[in-house]
Design a protein around this motif. Sequence first.
Motif, PDB file in Angstrom:
ATOM      1  N   GLU A  39       0.872  -1.561   0.332  1.00 29.02           N
ATOM      2  CA  GLU A  39       0.110   0.143  -0.247  1.00 29.02           C
ATOM      3  C   GLU A  39       0.745   1.430   0.313  1.00 29.02           C
ATOM      4  OE1 GLU A  39      -2.421  -1.024   3.960  1.00 29.02           O
ATOM      5  OE2 GLU A  39      -3.683  -1.832   1.934  1.00 29.02           O
ATOM      6  N   LEU A  40       1.872   0.985   0.998  1.00 29.00           N
ATOM      7  CA  LEU A  40       2.911   2.318   0.289  1.00 29.00           C
ATOM      8  C   LEU A  40       3.387   2.787  -0.144  1.00 29.00           C
ATOM      9  CD1 LEU A  40       4.108   2.431   4.825  1.00 29.00           C
ATOM     10  CD2 LEU A  40       2.718   3.651   3.895  1.00 29.00           C
ATOM     11  N   ASN A  41       3.828   1.622  -1.284  1.00 28.55           N
ATOM     12  CA  ASN A  41       5.040   1.502  -2.273  1.00 28.55           C
ATOM     13  C   ASN A  41       4.117   2.804  -3.509  1.00 28.55           C
ATOM     14  OD1 ASN A  41       7.051  -0.325  -2.202  1.00 28.55           O
ATOM     15  ND2 ASN A  41       5.337  -2.026  -3.033  1.00 28.55           N
ATOM     16  N   GLU A  42       2.814   3.317  -3.945  1.00 31.76           N
ATOM     17  CA  GLU A  42       2.628   3.899  -4.201  1.00 31.76           C
ATOM     18  C   GLU A  42       2.919   5.699  -3.545  1.00 31.76           C
ATOM     19  OE1 GLU A  42       1.039   3.255  -7.540  1.00 31.76           O
ATOM     20  OE2 GLU A  42       2.211   1.561  -7.030  1.00 31.76           O
ATOM     21  N   VAL A  43       2.740   5.853  -2.329  1.00 31.64           N
ATOM     22  CA  VAL A  43       2.870   7.022  -1.682  1.00 31.64           C
ATOM     23  C   VAL A  43       3.037   7.343  -1.049  1.00 31.64           C
ATOM     24  CG1 VAL A  43       0.078   7.609  -2.538  1.00 31.64           C
ATOM     25  CG2 VAL A  43       0.924   6.033   0.455  1.00 31.64           C
ATOM     26  N   SER A  44       4.735   6.772  -1.164  1.00 34.71           N
ATOM     27  CA  SER A  44       5.992   6.266   0.289  1.00 34.71           C
ATOM     28  C   SER A  44       6.971   7.359   1.233  1.00 34.71           C
ATOM     29  CB  SER A  44       7.118   5.257  -0.369  1.00 34.71           C
ATOM     30  OG  SER A  44       7.400   5.946  -1.483  1.00 34.71           O
ATOM     31  N   GLU A  45       6.610   8.818   0.156  1.00 33.78           N
ATOM     32  CA  GLU A  45       7.294  10.055   0.146  1.00 33.78           C
ATOM     33  C   GLU A  45       6.525  11.180   0.982  1.00 33.78           C
ATOM     34  OE1 GLU A  45       8.086  12.885  -2.570  1.00 33.78           O
ATOM     35  OE2 GLU A  45       9.438  11.393  -3.753  1.00 33.78           O
ATOM     36  N   ALA A  46       4.636  10.416   1.458  1.00 28.67           N
ATOM     37  CA  ALA A  46       4.049  11.196   2.519  1.00 28.67           C
ATOM     38  C   ALA A  46       4.155  10.013   3.863  1.00 28.67           C
ATOM     39  CB  ALA A  46       2.795  11.093   1.063  1.00 28.67           C
ATOM     40  N   PHE A  47       4.875   8.877   3.737  1.00 20.31           N
ATOM     41  CA  PHE A  47       4.894   8.047   5.479  1.00 20.31           C
ATOM     42  C   PHE A  47       5.975   7.016   5.160  1.00 20.31           C
ATOM     43  CE2 PHE A  47       0.623   7.936   3.241  1.00 20.31           C
ATOM     44  CZ  PHE A  47      -0.423   8.059   4.762  1.00 20.31           C
ATOM     45  N   GLU A  48       6.681   8.109   5.278  1.00 20.24           N
ATOM     46  CA  GLU A  48       8.477   7.639   5.279  1.00 20.24           C
ATOM     47  C   GLU A  48       9.094   7.148   6.523  1.00 20.24           C
ATOM     48  OE1 GLU A  48       8.420  10.611   3.411  1.00 20.24           O
ATOM     49  OE2 GLU A  48      10.265  10.060   1.626  1.00 20.24           O
ATOM     50  N   LEU A  49       8.530   7.431   7.300  1.00 15.94           N
ATOM     51  CA  LEU A  49       8.374   6.934   8.790  1.00 15.94           C
ATOM     52  C   LEU A  49       7.575   5.452   9.426  1.00 15.94           C
ATOM     53  CD1 LEU A  49       8.698  10.277  11.270  1.00 15.94           C
ATOM     54  CD2 LEU A  49      10.361   8.573  10.119  1.00 15.94           C
ATOM     55  N   GLN A  50       6.146   5.570   8.597  1.00 13.79           N
ATOM     56  CA  GLN A  50       6.220   4.554   8.406  1.00 13.79           C
ATOM     57  C   GLN A  50       6.451   3.054   7.806  1.00 13.79           C
ATOM     58  OE1 GLN A  50       4.303   7.581   8.679  1.00 13.79           O
ATOM     59  NE2 GLN A  50       3.861   7.434  10.682  1.00 13.79           N
ATOM     60  N   LEU A  51       6.636   3.632   6.848  1.00 16.43           N
ATOM     61  CA  LEU A  51       7.442   2.838   5.513  1.00 16.43           C
ATOM     62  C   LEU A  51       8.154   2.099   6.313  1.00 16.43           C
ATOM     63  CD1 LEU A  51       7.799   1.443   3.318  1.00 16.43           C
ATOM     64  CD2 LEU A  51       8.870   3.744   2.223  1.00 16.43           C
ATOM     65  N   ALA A  52       9.335   2.972   7.087  1.00 10.53           N
ATOM     66  CA  ALA A  52      10.664   2.521   7.442  1.00 10.53           C
ATOM     67  C   ALA A  52      10.273   1.303   9.098  1.00 10.53           C
ATOM     68  CB  ALA A  52      11.176   3.464   8.617  1.00 10.53           C
ATOM     69  N   GLN A  53       8.972   2.412  10.167  1.00 14.31           N
ATOM     70  CA  GLN A  53       8.904   0.992  10.857  1.00 14.31           C
ATOM     71  C   GLN A  53       8.369  -0.256  10.190  1.00 14.31           C
ATOM     72  OE1 GLN A  53       9.303   1.488  13.941  1.00 14.31           O
ATOM     73  NE2 GLN A  53       8.129  -0.138  14.386  1.00 14.31           N
ATOM     74  N   ILE A  54       7.214  -0.320   9.006  1.00 17.96           N
ATOM     75  CA  ILE A  54       7.243  -1.999   8.361  1.00 17.96           C
ATOM     76  C   ILE A  54       8.449  -2.043   7.597  1.00 17.96           C
ATOM     77  CG2 ILE A  54       5.810  -2.490   6.664  1.00 17.96           C
ATOM     78  CD1 ILE A  54       3.858  -0.466   6.869  1.00 17.96           C
ATOM     79  N   GLN A  55       9.580  -2.009   7.481  1.00 20.50           N
ATOM     80  CA  GLN A  55      10.617  -2.187   6.897  1.00 20.50           C
ATOM     81  C   GLN A  55      11.438  -3.325   8.764  1.00 20.50           C
ATOM     82  OE1 GLN A  55      12.513   1.481   5.236  1.00 20.50           O
ATOM     83  NE2 GLN A  55      12.061   0.538   2.930  1.00 20.50           N
ATOM     84  N   THR A  56      11.241  -2.019   9.140  1.00 22.30           N
ATOM     85  CA  THR A  56      11.934  -2.542  10.844  1.00 22.30           C
ATOM     86  C   THR A  56      11.145  -4.186  11.163  1.00 22.30           C
ATOM     87  OG1 THR A  56      12.821  -0.614  11.402  1.00 22.30           O
ATOM     88  CG2 THR A  56      12.837  -2.007  12.920  1.00 22.30           C
ATOM     89  N   GLU A  57      10.233  -4.151  11.226  1.00 20.63           N
ATOM     90  CA  GLU A  57       9.813  -5.327  11.272  1.00 20.63           C
ATOM     91  C   GLU A  57       9.543  -6.471  10.822  1.00 20.63           C
ATOM     92  OE1 GLU A  57       7.849  -6.437  15.007  1.00 20.63           O
ATOM     93  OE2 GLU A  57       8.764  -4.640  14.974  1.00 20.63           O
ATOM     94  N   LEU A  58       9.193  -5.918   9.270  1.00 21.88           N
ATOM     95  CA  LEU A  58       9.593  -7.155   7.620  1.00 21.88           C
ATOM     96  C   LEU A  58      10.946  -8.004   8.489  1.00 21.88           C
ATOM     97  CD1 LEU A  58       8.351  -9.042   6.459  1.00 21.88           C
ATOM     98  CD2 LEU A  58       8.813  -7.136   4.803  1.00 21.88           C
ATOM     99  N   GLY A  59      12.337  -6.769   9.195  1.00 21.01           N
ATOM    100  CA  GLY A  59      13.419  -7.247   8.663  1.00 21.01           C
ATOM    101  C   GLY A  59      14.022  -8.069  10.354  1.00 21.01           C
ATOM    102  N   ILE A  60      13.291  -7.583  10.886  1.00 21.27           N
ATOM    103  CA  ILE A  60      13.511  -8.680  12.206  1.00 21.27           C
ATOM    104  C   ILE A  60      12.769 -10.068  12.018  1.00 21.27           C
ATOM    105  CG2 ILE A  60      12.836  -8.948  14.570  1.00 21.27           C
ATOM    106  CD1 ILE A  60      12.094  -5.816  14.784  1.00 21.27           C
ATOM    107  N   ILE A  61      11.624 -10.149  11.100  1.00 20.37           N
ATOM    108  CA  ILE A  61      11.173 -11.766  11.137  1.00 20.37           C
ATOM    109  C   ILE A  61      12.437 -12.254  10.185  1.00 20.37           C
ATOM    110  CG2 ILE A  61       9.309 -12.753   9.713  1.00 20.37           C
ATOM    111  CD1 ILE A  61       7.368 -10.879  10.898  1.00 20.37           C
TER     112      ILE A  61
END
Length: 291
Positions: free
Chosen positions: A124-146
């Motif tokens: 969902e964020l791929n289209e609008v990532s610039e508006a949600f950079e910090l949310q994107l970073a949080q999702i990347q972090t959680e996925l990275g931990i998994i």
Amino acid sequence: SMASPAPETELLVRNELGLVASDRGRFNEAIDIYQSILAELPNVVDDFHPAHAVLANNLGEALFSLGEYEASVGWFTDALARNSITLGNLAEGTLTASTNLAASLRVMGRYDEAKQLLETGLDELNEVSEAFELQLAQIQTELGIILLESGNLDQAQSLFEQAYQLRSRFLPPEHPEIQASIHNLAKSLRTSGKIDEAISMYQGIWDAHVIRSDNRARILYELASSFADLGDFEGAQAYFEEALKTGRQILEPSHSTMLDITVDFAELLLAHGRIQDSLRLLRTADGLGRT
């Protein structure tokens, strides 16, 4: 005489007191505050008011910090459902609740459910990532931990680096999320055998004096484990003792971090012939599920 504040204003003030208590590591106090507000909320605002989801998420975060993961899942699920209806999928509150829910599911070993939530968020964020950079970073972090916990080191490290770069654009170096990114990078280095580099990173976080109170024991535990990996018994022992002391000040004995510290320190002592010390330490553990 002064007029009494409006009921809604009073609840907002109490919510702020809950956040302060959480920030200071007083999670039981925060939980009591959030639960009392949630009990009164239906008398003050309608069912679709955003305050319901905000408080559900705050309560979930306090429960998560205490290690009450199953209870946190219920509240994050509630916050996610409410925000999806009232705010839509692409909203900060919805993305935060979704990522928090994924974190709880991950800690409980429900990796597939967590991964599905996070990958949906990324799509969902791929289209609008610039508006949600910090949310994107949080999702990347959680996925990275998994990915890290399932042995995909290169992919995990790549996601941690992306999250760190995004956060560095918006947040000061001492911000807890920057520190969390460095912690994750250090953990991925340690897992891939680059122990000295990991220790250097962990010590950098510790020296910055900006770690959230509930994470201090975890950083000390990671340092202790890193020294143990190097075969440095004295260094490991010193950090394990500090981790125990720090954890006991703020965490419940049954918290997963406290159990990790206790069991791994006991195993280290046992390996060095300190049988009585090891047994004494294990007897202090509450809710020990792995002996």
